[in-house]
Each structure stands twice: as C-alpha cells, then as structure tokens.
Design a protein around this motif. Structure first.
Motif, PDB file in Angstrom:
ATOM      1  N   VAL A   9       2.952   4.708   2.213  1.00 24.51           N
ATOM      2  CA  VAL A   9       3.705   5.804   2.845  1.00 24.51           C
ATOM      3  C   VAL A   9       3.099   6.205   4.193  1.00 24.51           C
ATOM      4  N   THR A  10       1.810   5.886   4.417  1.00 27.58           N
ATOM      5  CA  THR A  10       1.171   6.236   5.690  1.00 27.58           C
ATOM      6  C   THR A  10       1.428   5.199   6.781  1.00 27.58           C
ATOM      7  N   GLY A  11       2.128   4.110   6.441  1.00 31.99           N
ATOM      8  CA  GLY A  11       2.419   3.072   7.433  1.00 31.99           C
ATOM      9  C   GLY A  11       3.720   3.380   8.187  1.00 31.99           C
ATOM     10  N   VAL A  32      -1.283   7.336  -1.520  1.00 31.77           N
ATOM     11  CA  VAL A  32      -2.263   7.274  -0.418  1.00 31.77           C
ATOM     12  C   VAL A  32      -3.602   6.871  -1.009  1.00 31.77           C
ATOM     13  N   ARG A  33      -4.259   5.930  -0.338  1.00 26.20           N
ATOM     14  CA  ARG A  33      -5.530   5.412  -0.873  1.00 26.20           C
ATOM     15  C   ARG A  33      -6.720   6.098  -0.203  1.00 26.20           C
ATOM     16  N   GLY A  34      -7.875   6.026  -0.871  1.00 22.91           N
ATOM     17  CA  GLY A  34      -9.123   6.501  -0.263  1.00 22.91           C
ATOM     18  C   GLY A  34      -9.337   7.983  -0.488  1.00 22.91           C
ATOM     19  N   ASN A  36     -10.766  10.087   1.703  1.00 23.58           N
ATOM     20  CA  ASN A  36     -10.634  10.927   2.907  1.00 23.58           C
ATOM     21  C   ASN A  36      -9.854  10.140   3.943  1.00 23.58           C
ATOM     22  N   ASN A  37      -8.645   9.745   3.580  1.00 18.42           N
ATOM     23  CA  ASN A  37      -7.841   8.865   4.439  1.00 18.42           C
ATOM     24  C   ASN A  37      -7.346   9.648   5.664  1.00 18.42           C
ATOM     25  N   PRO A  38      -7.719   9.212   6.885  1.00 14.58           N
ATOM     26  CA  PRO A  38      -7.299   9.974   8.081  1.00 14.58           C
ATOM     27  C   PRO A  38      -5.782  10.026   8.259  1.00 14.58           C
ATOM     28  N   GLY A  55      -4.007   6.692  -5.030  1.00 21.23           N
ATOM     29  CA  GLY A  55      -3.977   5.437  -5.758  1.00 21.23           C
ATOM     30  C   GLY A  55      -4.162   4.274  -4.820  1.00 21.23           C
ATOM     31  N   ASP A  56      -4.381   3.111  -5.409  1.00 24.48           N
ATOM     32  CA  ASP A  56      -4.667   1.921  -4.614  1.00 24.48           C
ATOM     33  C   ASP A  56      -4.029   0.720  -5.310  1.00 24.48           C
ATOM     34  N   LEU A  57      -3.430  -0.158  -4.533  1.00 28.60           N
ATOM     35  CA  LEU A  57      -2.788  -1.339  -5.129  1.00 28.60           C
ATOM     36  C   LEU A  57      -3.788  -2.237  -5.854  1.00 28.60           C
ATOM     37  N   ILE A  81      -1.969  -5.174   3.279  1.00 27.43           N
ATOM     38  CA  ILE A  81      -2.670  -5.499   4.524  1.00 27.43           C
ATOM     39  C   ILE A  81      -1.649  -6.297   5.303  1.00 27.43           C
ATOM     40  N   SER A  82      -1.190  -5.763   6.434  1.00 32.00           N
ATOM     41  CA  SER A  82       0.021  -6.301   7.061  1.00 32.00           C
ATOM     42  C   SER A  82      -0.220  -6.996   8.395  1.00 32.00           C
ATOM     43  N   PHE A  83      -1.472  -7.003   8.856  1.00 30.98           N
ATOM     44  CA  PHE A  83      -1.766  -7.591  10.169  1.00 30.98           C
ATOM     45  C   PHE A  83      -2.140  -9.063   9.991  1.00 30.98           C
ATOM     46  N   PRO A 150      -2.865 -16.665   5.722  1.00 30.39           N
ATOM     47  CA  PRO A 150      -3.171 -16.085   4.405  1.00 30.39           C
ATOM     48  C   PRO A 150      -2.223 -14.931   4.078  1.00 30.39           C
ATOM     49  N   TYR A 151      -1.860 -14.147   5.080  1.00 27.47           N
ATOM     50  CA  TYR A 151      -0.889 -13.068   4.848  1.00 27.47           C
ATOM     51  C   TYR A 151       0.440 -13.638   4.363  1.00 27.47           C
ATOM     52  N   GLY A 152       0.911 -14.672   5.023  1.00 30.11           N
ATOM     53  CA  GLY A 152       2.194 -15.276   4.643  1.00 30.11           C
ATOM     54  C   GLY A 152       2.155 -15.828   3.223  1.00 30.11           C
TER      55      GLY A 152
HETATM   56  P1  NAP Z   1       1.698  -0.852   8.040  1.00 31.99           P
HETATM   57  O1  NAP Z   1       2.097   0.136   9.075  1.00 31.99           O
HETATM   58  O2  NAP Z   1       0.549  -1.757   8.302  1.00 31.99           O
HETATM   59  O3  NAP Z   1       1.420  -0.042   6.676  1.00 31.99           O
HETATM   60  C1  NAP Z   1       0.772  -0.645   5.592  1.00 31.99           C
HETATM   61  C2  NAP Z   1       0.555   0.409   4.526  1.00 31.99           C
HETATM   62  O4  NAP Z   1      -0.106  -0.192   3.415  1.00 31.99           O
HETATM   63  C3  NAP Z   1      -0.319   1.585   4.974  1.00 31.99           C
HETATM   64  O5  NAP Z   1       0.223   2.787   4.482  1.00 31.99           O
HETATM   65  C4  NAP Z   1      -1.650   1.293   4.289  1.00 31.99           C
HETATM   66  O6  NAP Z   1      -2.407   2.436   4.002  1.00 31.99           O
HETATM   67  C5  NAP Z   1      -1.141   0.682   2.990  1.00 31.99           C
HETATM   68  N1  NAP Z   1      -2.184  -0.032   2.268  1.00 31.99           N
HETATM   69  C6  NAP Z   1      -3.090  -0.921   2.749  1.00 31.99           C
HETATM   70  N2  NAP Z   1      -3.926  -1.317   1.773  1.00 31.99           N
HETATM   71  C7  NAP Z   1      -3.548  -0.669   0.649  1.00 31.99           C
HETATM   72  C8  NAP Z   1      -4.031  -0.635  -0.688  1.00 31.99           C
HETATM   73  N3  NAP Z   1      -5.094  -1.364  -1.072  1.00 31.99           N
HETATM   74  N4  NAP Z   1      -3.416   0.158  -1.589  1.00 31.99           N
HETATM   75  C9  NAP Z   1      -2.351   0.910  -1.219  1.00 31.99           C
HETATM   76  N5  NAP Z   1      -1.852   0.938   0.030  1.00 31.99           N
HETATM   77  C10 NAP Z   1      -2.440   0.159   0.953  1.00 31.99           C
HETATM   78  O7  NAP Z   1       2.935  -1.791   7.647  1.00 31.99           O
HETATM   79  P2  NAP Z   1       4.507  -1.598   7.958  1.00 31.99           P
HETATM   80  O8  NAP Z   1       4.824  -2.206   9.263  1.00 31.99           O
HETATM   81  O9  NAP Z   1       4.877  -0.196   7.658  1.00 31.99           O
HETATM   82  O10 NAP Z   1       5.115  -2.579   6.861  1.00 31.99           O
HETATM   83  C11 NAP Z   1       5.416  -2.118   5.549  1.00 31.99           C
HETATM   84  C12 NAP Z   1       5.458  -3.312   4.609  1.00 31.99           C
HETATM   85  O11 NAP Z   1       6.452  -4.228   5.053  1.00 31.99           O
HETATM   86  C13 NAP Z   1       4.172  -4.105   4.510  1.00 31.99           C
HETATM   87  O12 NAP Z   1       4.070  -4.609   3.201  1.00 31.99           O
HETATM   88  C14 NAP Z   1       4.387  -5.259   5.477  1.00 31.99           C
HETATM   89  O13 NAP Z   1       3.591  -6.370   5.124  1.00 31.99           O
HETATM   90  C15 NAP Z   1       5.857  -5.507   5.284  1.00 31.99           C
HETATM   91  N6  NAP Z   1       6.600  -6.082   6.417  1.00 31.99           N
HETATM   92  C16 NAP Z   1       6.526  -5.490   7.638  1.00 31.99           C
HETATM   93  C17 NAP Z   1       7.272  -5.993   8.689  1.00 31.99           C
HETATM   94  C18 NAP Z   1       7.243  -5.359  10.061  1.00 31.99           C
HETATM   95  O14 NAP Z   1       7.686  -6.015  11.023  1.00 31.99           O
HETATM   96  N7  NAP Z   1       6.795  -4.124  10.187  1.00 31.99           N
HETATM   97  C19 NAP Z   1       8.101  -7.111   8.480  1.00 31.99           C
HETATM   98  C20 NAP Z   1       8.157  -7.671   7.206  1.00 31.99           C
HETATM   99  C21 NAP Z   1       7.417  -7.138   6.173  1.00 31.99           C
HETATM  100  P3  NAP Z   1      -3.554   3.006   5.022  1.00 31.99           P
HETATM  101  O15 NAP Z   1      -2.803   3.875   6.002  1.00 31.99           O
HETATM  102  O16 NAP Z   1      -4.442   3.766   4.126  1.00 31.99           O
HETATM  103  O17 NAP Z   1      -4.179   1.813   5.661  1.00 31.99           O
END
Ligand code: NAP
Ligand code: G4F
Length: 327
Positions: A9-11, A32-34, A36-38, A55-57, A81-83, A150-152
């Motif tokens: 939800v923080t993404g 939200v994980r952690g 003290n998540n900023p 919670g945490d995945l 982890i989306s990067f 690895p992400y893919g």
């Molecule tokens: P994002 O801004 O990087 O957000 C990722 C979110 O995942 C953040 O809230 C992060 O929390 C959370 N997260 C990371 N590790 C976690 C864990 N261990 N447990 C629980 N939550 C965790 O990504 P986005 O662009 O919003 O994308 C959302 C989703 O769509 C992701 O799965 C991404 O891979 C997928 N996706 C994105 C795109 C795109 O172009 N944006 C395209 C296709 C698919 P923190 O804030 O605490 O780090």
C-alpha cells in the motif's frame, strides 16, 4: 460496505488503488512492513482513512493475522521488490518476496477461507517483465514467457502459482499482466521518474547532467491511475482470469527524454545526458508492447492518458517539488 486488503500500500500503485477503493466506498486495509517504516507517514497523509495492518510477505503468520483483522472481500497483492536492476544484486531476496511472497499470501487466504473458495477474491500484480526476450509482438495473455531478470523469474512463479490456486482450489484469483505504468508517485529509481526529476532540476539550475544506461530500450508506458482501475475491474468479474493491461504504444527511453526536455524549453538536451555502464543491465528487455484487447473487451477498460501527457505530468510535478528547494 466491501472490505479490501492491499499489500504494497506504500508503493505507487498501492497509493492510487487505496484512493480508488475509498472513493468506491470500500473499507481499506493496507499492509505495511517494518517497525518504523518511513512510508507509513506518507500513506497516512495520502489516505488517512486507510487502516494500517503490520505484516510482511516473508512472514506467513503475519499475513494470516492481517486477513483475520481486515476480513477482506478482496485482496490486492501489490507488495514486491519491484526494481528490476536491484534484483540481480539481491536475487534470493527478490525470489522470496516477489515470488514466494505470492504463495505465502495465497496459502494464507486458503487457510483463512477454510476452503470456502468464494470468500476472498485475489489480485496478483504480474508484470510485462515476464515476457523478457519477447516471443511475439505485441505481447498478449498467451505469449510464451521468457523472463530476463531474477525479478522477471520471480514474477513468473507468482503468476503461475496464482493460476494454480485458481485451478486447484477454485479460488477467484486473477492475474493482471501490467505493462510499465508511471506517475508523479513513481519511485525515483525508475527511469521515468529519474528523468523527470533531473529535467526539473536542470531547468531550475540545480544540476547540469543526468547519467543513464540504455536509451534504446522500448517500453509501453501508461498512467498508474488508469491501471489500478483495471485491477479493480478484474475482481468485479464473475470469473477470475488473466489480463494484459497496456496502452498498445511503445516508446524508447530517448523519446521520453526528448519530450521531457522539450517541455522545459531545452532542445539541445544531448549535452546534459551521459551514459554510464553501471546503469546497463546484465540482460535487457529490449522491447515491450502489449495487446490489451481482452481487457478492453471484457473489462471495458481503456487508458485515458497519452504518453506525452504522462511525461509532461511527471515533469510538471517534479518542477513544483524542486521549486521548493530553490526557495
Ligand atoms: P513499488 O512502488 O515498488 O511498491 C512496492 C511495494 O511493495 C511497497 O509498498 C513496498 O513496501 C512493498 N514491499 C516490499 N517488500 C515487501 C515485503 N517483504 N512485504 C510486504 N510488502 C513489501 O511498486 P509499484 O510500482 O507500486 O508496483 C506494484 C506491484 O505491481 C509490484 O508487485 C510490482 O512488481 C508490480 N508491477 C509494477 C509495474 C509498474 O510499472 N509499476 C508493472 C507491472 C507490475 P515499502 O514501502 O515498505 O518498501
Ligand atoms: O524504469 P525501469 O527501471 O523499469 P523496468 O525495468 O521496465 O521495470 C518496471 O516495469 C516492469 C513492467 O514491465 C515492472 F514489472 C517493474 O516492477 C518496474 O516497475 O527501466 C526501464 C528501461 C529499462 O530498459 C532500463 O534498462 O529503462 C532503461 N534505463 C536506461 N537507463 C534505465 C536507466 N532504467 C533505470 N531504472 N535507470 C537508468 O538509469
């Protein structure tokens, strides 16, 4: 009142989706994980009505607890982890969060639902990065997956696990194969935001150059606000399914640069752009372009923001933010 639980939800997407669901009258819970998540303060300011659950995945019991607390009709699994670049340097962690994290969530839902498959609808954030070395142009739901990072690979695991839970347990589990989508909320590590921010700062005299990697990679870029609407529509269908969500247009990174710099009145932008080997990837996804006809026909979804509008929106937003640094 429907209830929804959003992981991630923080993404970027979690923030847009939370506002969309609130506007539709949902009670929204955000994982939200952690300790003290900023980003907690950011989501609280963005959408104060969101109920935060920790919670945490990587922690299955925390997911079960989040389900018990939120009692959701719908779960949107956006956490990852989306990067992509980071995933080579942290391959195991990426596999665990982005891949196994999906299984953890699906299994938590199965246990929470006590095999009542209709209790919770599930959305999995799959990705066009799964197409990698593309086997078909444009890419559609049936295109062979050939991930290049690895992400893919982790996303492919989550994608097939979602389909497997649908087929094994009759779960209403849908997978959105979303192509790149951006916004002013995009993380600064992604190329669009990295450029919009640098262009704003260069226009304001705060910096002079930007270092990038491959300028010839092509992406099908859309607006994140449009794409979260598609996620919601998937979960309103009688039957769960998989959908490509994309604009159907593709542009090279250098086209993004051209529009962004031109927007601030800089035409000779090449002098500000440098290529640095550290930003090239071990394996590149050269071309992405999606065929979203299934989503358009079955969900009635279509994008509303053009590529030019998207670039200009991001540059304008960063100009406003960076002007505060000049004052
Ligand atoms: P994002 O801004 O990087 O957000 C990722 C979110 O995942 C953040 O809230 C992060 O929390 C959370 N997260 C990371 N590790 C976690 C864990 N261990 N447990 C629980 N939550 C965790 O990504 P986005 O662009 O919003 O994308 C959302 C989703 O769509 C992701 O799965 C991404 O891979 C997928 N996706 C994105 C795109 C795109 O172009 N944006 C395209 C296709 C698919 P923190 O804030 O605490 O780090
Ligand atoms: O903005 P990017 O980092 O996004 P990428 O790798 O396409 O991944 C994004 O979209 C996926 C959907 O296809 C999502 F699943 C994923 O979570 C993420 O949201 O890079 C886009 C392109 C790449 O080809 C990269 O090599 O831009 C190229 N690029 C060139 N210079 C750069 C840079 N990317 C970044 N991040 N930084 C650079 O300096």
């Amino acid at each position: 009142m429907k209830r929804a639980l959003i992981t991630g939800v923080t993404g970027q997407d979690g923030m847009y989706l939370s506002r969309l669901l609130l506007s539709k009258g949902y009670e929204v819970f955000g994982l939200v994980r952690g300790q003290n998540n900023p980003k907690l303060e950011v989501i609280r300011a963005w959408a104060p009505e969101v109920n935060i659950v920790t919670g945490d995945l990587l922690d299955p019991s925390s997911l079960l607890r989040a389900l018990n607390v939120s009692q959701p009709d719908e779960v949107y699994n956006l956490g990852a982890i989306s990067f992509v670049a980071y995933s080579w340097e942290n391959a195991q962690l990426t596999s665990q969060v982005t891949g196994l994290g999906v299984l953890n969530m699906l299994e938590a839902i199965r246990l929470y639902s006590r095999d009542d498959a209709s209790k919770v609808r599930f959305y999995q954030a799959s990705s066009s990065e799964m197409f990698g070395r593309v086997q078909e142009v444009p890419q559609r739901e049936t295109t062979l997956l050939w991930p290049r990072s690895p992400y893919g690979v982790a996303k492919v695991y989550g994608h097939y696990m979602t389909i497997n839970y649908r087929e094994s347990y009759g779960m209403h589990a849908s997978s959105g194969i979303l192509f790149n989508h951006e916004s002013p909320l995009r993380g600064p590590e992604f190329v669009t935001r990295k450029i919009s921010r640098a262009v704003a700062r260069i226009a304001l005299g705060l910096q002079n150059q930007i270092s990038l990697g491959n300028l010839d990679a092509k992406r099908d870029w859309g607006f994140a606000g449009d794409y979260v609407e598609a996620m919601w529509r998937m979960l309103q269908q009688d039957e769960a399914d998989d959908y490509v969500v994309s604009t159907g247009n593709t542009h090279a990174v250098r086209e993004y640069l051209d529009i962004a710099f031109t927007h601030v009145g800089i035409s000779d932008w090449e002098q500000h752009v440098f290529q640095d080997p550290q930003f090239f990837r071990p394996a590149e996804v050269d071309l992405l372009i999606g065929d979203s006809s299934k989503a358009r026909e079955k969900l009635g979804w279509e994008p509303t923001v053009s590529f030019r509008q998207l670039v200009e929106m991001m540059v304008d937003s960063d100009l406003e933010l960076e002007k505060q640094n000049v004052k």
